[in-house]
Design an enzyme around this catalytic site. Structure first.
Site, PDB file in Angstrom:
ATOM      1  N   PHE A   1       0.853  -1.183   0.000  1.00 23.91           N
ATOM      2  CA  PHE A   1       0.000   0.000   0.000  1.00 23.91           C
ATOM      3  C   PHE A   1       0.892   1.238   0.000  1.00 23.91           C
ATOM      4  CE2 PHE A   1      -2.863   3.202   1.802  1.00 23.91           C
ATOM      5  CZ  PHE A   1      -3.949   3.022   0.972  1.00 23.91           C
TER       6      PHE A   1
ATOM      7  N   TYR B   1     -11.483   0.624  10.546  1.00 22.13           N
ATOM      8  CA  TYR B   1     -12.660   1.072   9.789  1.00 22.13           C
ATOM      9  C   TYR B   1     -13.001   0.199   8.591  1.00 22.13           C
ATOM     10  CZ  TYR B   1      -8.950   3.543   7.182  1.00 22.13           C
ATOM     11  OH  TYR B   1      -7.815   3.863   6.488  1.00 22.13           O
ATOM     12  N   LYS B   2     -12.237  -0.849   8.344  1.00 26.56           N
ATOM     13  CA  LYS B   2     -12.563  -1.760   7.247  1.00 26.56           C
ATOM     14  C   LYS B   2     -13.408  -2.913   7.784  1.00 26.56           C
ATOM     15  CE  LYS B   2      -8.186  -0.596   4.938  1.00 26.56           C
ATOM     16  NZ  LYS B   2      -8.706   0.409   4.009  1.00 26.56           N
TER      17      LYS B   2
ATOM     18  N   ARG C   1     -12.527  -3.894  -7.562  1.00 26.96           N
ATOM     19  CA  ARG C   1     -12.253  -4.566  -6.293  1.00 26.96           C
ATOM     20  C   ARG C   1     -13.549  -4.787  -5.527  1.00 26.96           C
ATOM     21  NH1 ARG C   1      -8.304  -2.185  -1.600  1.00 26.96           N
ATOM     22  NH2 ARG C   1     -10.042  -0.708  -1.494  1.00 26.96           N
TER      23      ARG C   1
END
Length: 415
Positions: A128, A225-226, A374
């Site tokens: 990332f 938060y995912k 995605r």
């Protein structure tokens, strides 16, 4: 495979009751929980309580009366149960990006004492971007001859290790492709080469079973938060193996990391434990809301979550390839379930426009460069019928060409 068999599978689903724990808008198929999880039902009442009662009535007394002060550690202990760690090893604080900076700097310092000849930070080229940016920035900031070396994937890791590698920074699950490192095996290889490892768990915590203790990892960071459904921008977490607790230091020596923060002493003395990784005053409201998502995750069996994730992912891949096979879609996620996390990615030459069309027709996934559609497979609130219906909408858009409209090519700030 047909819709009726998917409906029957949903009836047998042991996780089906968890769907009611989340606010999911009518007519929306939400396949983006790998980027932002939906709102837990309980979070609205929790927000009202924190804002109206704890802040509104309790005012500053709530640091003690509502136990605001211990939130980073209390929530950290909950995260520990989700990542295979023990109490007192994890804190919830700051952002994933800041926590990468802190852990990477701490790991470099440990290695500098052990073997100052090690001057390489190793990472994955497709990591990332924030992970790589932080590594680059830290190297430039300390200005001591370090370099960042990049590998192309898990198969190249062992060959890139050597006596010059100090620290390895890896995402457990790749944000773009969903490819997953074997955490235990990779950690072992890294340690055998004399290096330390920082794991980024942003795309695996809450989605795949984790055992940091069993893997003997060194450091780990991740977001809430995912898959942990903590809310937009909710605080991240940071874990440190207890064997490093006596010798790690972090550069952001703020007052919350002090051994006695309210003694107001003029010199910094770090806390004896994981709390030394705290910096400044914590965001109480967002941290309190994050607890709602953590409590849901703690009630679900991670092995059952993983089993359903694999089944839904397999179904999604099979349906796309069967029903959309005449279109230029290329699977870039590993077919082997053991080698992937919980999202599935396909490339399409006009992936951005296709995804915007999907979103306009009620299937919310997201887009990543280059050309990547995605789809997050989130077992707590997605079902087999959701997968069938999403692929049917994708098939219809591709077959009819309804995705190929000017408005779907217009770029937005966030993709």
């Amino acid at each position: 495979m047909n819709r009726e068999s998917c409906v029957a599978a949903d009836r047998r689903d042991p996780l089906s009751a968890f769907r009611a724990e989340f606010v999911l808008p009518e007519g929306i198929l939400y396949f983006d929980g790998n980027s932002l999880g939906p709102r837990p039902v309980r979070s609205l009442e929790r927000a009202r309580s924190v804002v109206a009662d704890e802040w509104g009535s309790g005012l500053i007394r709530s640091w003690n009366d509502a136990d605001w002060f211990t939130l980073p550690s209390r929530l950290g202990d909950k995260v520990s149960r989700l990542i295979g760690a023990a109490d007192g090893e994890t804190v919830v604080t700051d952002t994933t990006t800041l926590n990468i900076f802190k852990t990477l700097a701490a790991a470099i310092r440990i290695q500098d004492v052990r073997d100052p000849s090690r001057r390489v930070l190793l990472s994955e080229r497709d990591n990332f971007p924030t992970d790589l940016y932080i590594a680059e920035g830290l190297i430039e900031f300390i200005d001591r001859g370090y370099e960042l070396r990049l590998v192309d994937g898990p198969d190249d890791l062992a060959g890139a290790l050597g006596p010059d590698v100090a620290v390895v920074l890896l995402s457990h699950v790749n944000y773009r492709t969903g490819a997953m490192f074997d955490l235990a095996a990779s950690t072992s290889v890294i340690h055998e080469a004399g290096s330390l490892v920082v794991w980024d768990l942003a795309h695996s915590a809450g989605a795949v079973p984790l055992d940091l203790t069993g893997a003997d990892a060194d450091f780990a960071v991740g977001c809430t938060y995912k898959y942990l459904n903590g809310g937009p921008g909710s605080p991240a977490f940071l874990w440190v193996n207890p064997r490093h607790h006596d010798d790690f230091r972090q550069p952001l020596s703020g007052w919350w990391g002090h051994a006695r923060p309210f003694a107001m002493e003029p010199s910094f003395e770090p806390h004896v434990g994981i709390q030394r990784f705290l910096c400044g005053t914590q965001p109480v409201v967002s941290m309190s809301l994050a607890e709602c998502g953590l409590d849901i995750a703690l009630r679900a069996d991670p092995l059952v979550i993983r089993h359903k994730s694999i089944e839904l992912s397999n179904l999604f891949i099979a349906l796309v390839e069967e029903r959309c096979g005449s279109h230029p879609l290329t699977l870039i996620t590993p077919r082997d379930p053991a080698a992937r996390g919980s999202h599935v990615s396909f490339r399409h030459p006009e992936g951005y426009a296709v995804m915007q069309a999907l979103i306009a027709h009620g299937v919310i996934g997201d887009y990543r460069e280059p050309e990547v559609l995605r789809f997050g497979i989130t077992p707590l609130y997605l079902g087999y019928t959701d997968v069938w219906d999403a692929v049917e909408i994708l098939r219809d858009l591709l077959d009819t060409g309804a995705w190929d409209r000017p408005e779907f090519y217009a770029r937005t700030a966030v993709t």
